[in-house]
Write a protein that holds these residues in place. Structure first.
Motif, short mmCIF file in Angstrom:
data_model
loop_
_atom_site.label_atom_id
_atom_site.label_comp_id
_atom_site.label_asym_id
_atom_site.label_seq_id
_atom_site.Cartn_x
_atom_site.Cartn_y
_atom_site.Cartn_z
N THR A 1 56.62 36.16 -1.13
CA THR A 1 57.09 36.06 0.25
C THR A 1 57.65 37.41 0.66
O THR A 1 58.44 38.01 -0.08
CB THR A 1 58.18 34.98 0.37
OG1 THR A 1 57.65 33.75 -0.12
CG2 THR A 1 58.63 34.79 1.81
N ASP A 2 57.26 37.91 1.83
CA ASP A 2 57.75 39.22 2.27
C ASP A 2 59.17 39.12 2.83
O ASP A 2 59.77 38.04 2.87
CB ASP A 2 56.78 39.88 3.26
CG ASP A 2 56.66 39.13 4.58
OD1 ASP A 2 57.55 38.32 4.92
OD2 ASP A 2 55.66 39.37 5.30
N GLU A 3 59.71 40.29 3.27
CA GLU A 3 61.10 40.35 3.76
C GLU A 3 61.35 39.46 4.97
O GLU A 3 62.47 39.05 5.23
CB GLU A 3 61.45 41.81 4.15
CG GLU A 3 61.19 42.85 3.12
CD GLU A 3 59.73 43.33 3.09
OE1 GLU A 3 59.07 43.44 4.14
OE2 GLU A 3 59.24 43.56 1.98
N GLU A 4 60.30 39.15 5.73
CA GLU A 4 60.43 38.33 6.94
C GLU A 4 60.21 36.85 6.66
O GLU A 4 60.22 36.03 7.58
CB GLU A 4 59.45 38.84 8.00
CG GLU A 4 59.76 40.27 8.42
CD GLU A 4 58.61 40.90 9.20
OE1 GLU A 4 57.58 40.23 9.41
OE2 GLU A 4 58.75 42.07 9.56
#
Length: 124
Positions: A30-33
């Motif tokens: 999962t990315d930072e967003e």
């Protein structure tokens, strides 16, 4: 008590004979967003455990590669660890156990087809 590295497992006593079943799922990063990417973080496999008397799920890092062993091939875990994830509930917490390992490998066998069992005397 806090076990930051999980609980180290004595493989033979805990799992007994392990047989490969199938890939259960791939966990993606999962990315930072908060968006799920296509990059795989780890894979979870179903293994039949004679010691537990049921199927267990074991997660290994993507760096260990994809495991595509024959169904019922005898395998072993490299450095397995048991750990928990707790989720707060209205009445306390729900706790889920999980097993992680560095790798899942085929069990080494002797030329006669029986599993090898090395003892301390074999370290010459």
């Amino acid at each position: 008590m806090r076990l930051a590295q999980g609980i180290v497992i004595e493989k033979n006593k805990t799992f007994g004979t392990l047989k490969f079943s199938a890939l259960r799922r791939e966990v993606k990063i999962t990315d930072e967003e908060g968006n799920v990417t296509e990059q795989i973080k780890e894979r979870t496999y179903d293994l039949k455990s004679k010691g537990q008397g049921r199927m267990i799920q074991v997660s290994i890092p993507v760096s260990a590669g994809t495991k595509d062993f024959d169904y019922n091939a005898e395998v072993e875990l490299v450095n397995p660890v048991a750990d928990t994830v707790a989720t707060a509930t209205y009445m306390g917490a729900d706790v889920d156990w999980y097993i992680k390992a560095e790798n899942i490998i085929l069990k080494k066998t002797l030329n006669n087809g029986h599993p090898s069992s090395k003892s301390n005397n074999d370290k010459k």
